[in-house]
Write a protein that holds these residues in place. Sequence first.
Motif, mmCIF file in Angstrom:
data_model
loop_
_atom_site.group_PDB
_atom_site.id
_atom_site.type_symbol
_atom_site.label_atom_id
_atom_site.label_comp_id
_atom_site.label_asym_id
_atom_site.label_seq_id
_atom_site.Cartn_x
_atom_site.Cartn_y
_atom_site.Cartn_z
ATOM 1 N N LEU A 87 0.836 -1.194 0.000
ATOM 2 C CA LEU A 87 0.000 0.000 0.000
ATOM 3 C C LEU A 87 0.877 1.252 0.000
ATOM 4 O O LEU A 87 1.631 1.493 0.948
ATOM 5 C CB LEU A 87 -0.909 -0.006 1.228
ATOM 6 N N LEU A 88 0.793 2.030 -1.070
ATOM 7 C CA LEU A 88 1.515 3.299 -1.154
ATOM 8 C C LEU A 88 0.633 4.378 -0.515
ATOM 9 O O LEU A 88 0.078 5.246 -1.177
ATOM 10 C CB LEU A 88 1.842 3.633 -2.608
ATOM 11 N N THR A 89 0.521 4.304 0.781
ATOM 12 C CA THR A 89 -0.425 5.133 1.520
ATOM 13 C C THR A 89 -0.225 6.618 1.221
ATOM 14 O O THR A 89 0.894 7.133 1.263
ATOM 15 C CB THR A 89 -0.262 4.900 3.032
ATOM 16 N N GLY A 90 -1.321 7.293 0.933
ATOM 17 C CA GLY A 90 -1.308 8.737 0.715
ATOM 18 C C GLY A 90 -1.080 9.158 -0.711
ATOM 19 O O GLY A 90 -1.242 10.340 -1.041
ATOM 20 N N ALA A 91 -0.703 8.223 -1.579
ATOM 21 C CA ALA A 91 -0.447 8.583 -2.974
ATOM 22 C C ALA A 91 -1.736 9.024 -3.655
ATOM 23 O O ALA A 91 -2.756 8.327 -3.580
ATOM 24 C CB ALA A 91 0.143 7.395 -3.720
ATOM 25 N N VAL A 92 -1.703 10.150 -4.318
ATOM 26 C CA VAL A 92 -2.844 10.613 -5.115
ATOM 27 C C VAL A 92 -2.503 10.368 -6.582
ATOM 28 O O VAL A 92 -1.486 10.833 -7.082
ATOM 29 C CB VAL A 92 -3.139 12.096 -4.868
#
Length: 487
Positions: free
Chosen positions: A442-447
């Motif tokens: 999970l690349l958390t925070g990626a938009v």
Amino acid sequence: MVSPVNIMVAMLAVTAATAAPAQDYKDALMKSILFFEGQRSGKLPPSQRITWRDDSALTDGSDNHVDLTGGYYDAGDNIKFNFPMAFTTTLLAWSVIEFGDRMYPELPHAIEAIKWSTDYLLKATNIQDVVYVQVGDPWADHNCWERPEDMDTPRTSVSITKYFPGSEVSGEIAAALASSSIVFKKFLPKYSDLLLIRAQQVFKFVDTYQGSYNNSRARHFVCPFYCDYSGYQDELLWGAAWLHKATQNTFYLNYVLSNVNKMSRPWNIGEFGWDTKDAGISVLLSEYLFFNKVDWKPFVPYADEFVCSIIPGSSSSPSIIYTPGGLMYKPNLRICNMQVPSSLSFLLVVYAKYLKRANRVVQCDHGVVTPLKLVDLAKSQVDYILGNNPMKTSYMVGYGQKFPQRVHHRGSSMPSIKVHKDHIKCKDGTTYYESKAPNPNLLTGAVVGGPGLDDLFADDRNNPGQSEPATYINAPLVGLLAYFSGN
């Protein structure tokens, strides 16, 4: 030209956003900053929170006997492009300058994200009259699907010099160092001084030896990925404007005022991003011009025109269109439209802050635009990104109940080196790229790049225009989320 129907739809969408479900801006803020840890290059610190990542690119710069470790990968690849990285840094710094008091408890992480970049930019500018502008061969990198920890493609370090100038990237680096010096003045004053001295040195270099890196030996490595499409004069003004804010030295303000008419092209009223700084220069300078006895022209009128060019309902040479769901959109962008609402909305809330302090409004052809209206428009864009949209999906990974699962990002889409320790070669990663399975990490925070003009989104790793994240989407969003977290 935007059709009346499009304008009406966009206005309705913006109005409807106020009745949409409330968003958790504090949670989104935390995750938007965390994303940068997933983009780190170099030796990771013990405090690293995205733990599926590991050390990478530890010999960067060795081909030229310099240390260029650190910094950020720009998007889903493994290249360090210093032009967008410096812009990312400037926008992170500007976010903290304007809204850092609303970032707690995330402020230390935001400052850490800035320093990860400025430490690298100091290395990239450590030799007089030499600026390193990139590390990595993008042609080789884009031919592979490899984790950053496995990279075996060339880590070519690319520089510009007085003989082969690159004013756009050098000007942006000067802006990044100057703006960051303001952030660190309170927390690390000696480091702040170092950043400011280096910013002045880089600016002197870029002003003395002018030219685009498109026309230098760097061209093979930077184009077409991050070519300068709008000329380098805006970066000269941008760097000088930030140096004025950091030093209050009128030399830099006079530089901007005396050089604005030397632009080789018309002023791009509604443009702001890693390539074009025009609207950002106008908004940045407006704060000083409002409260000092200096002629406002042309920058305050330009800032007002920027507002009028993007407010729904205005016919003043609109610089963007809106999707039926109300998202700002530029059809001519090849990839990553989400950088548009993120960057422009950041300028809206910053300008609204300055207008409110100056007790001013903006007069557009269709009526008066108040600071509150600018904030409401920016909020509609943030809320769209976070899930108030026709797809009912958050475009920030890890935020909300539904978000992109197949992000175009090498490290995220492949098994972590902590789990799969064997080296995965260049073409051996193709299996993971073509897989229809969700990313294992999970690349958390990626938009991500976001939906098309029709508001439809393909959660498809093979569609980078919609599914690839980028640091310069998140950087202005950090400021926006901080602003709305404090309301």
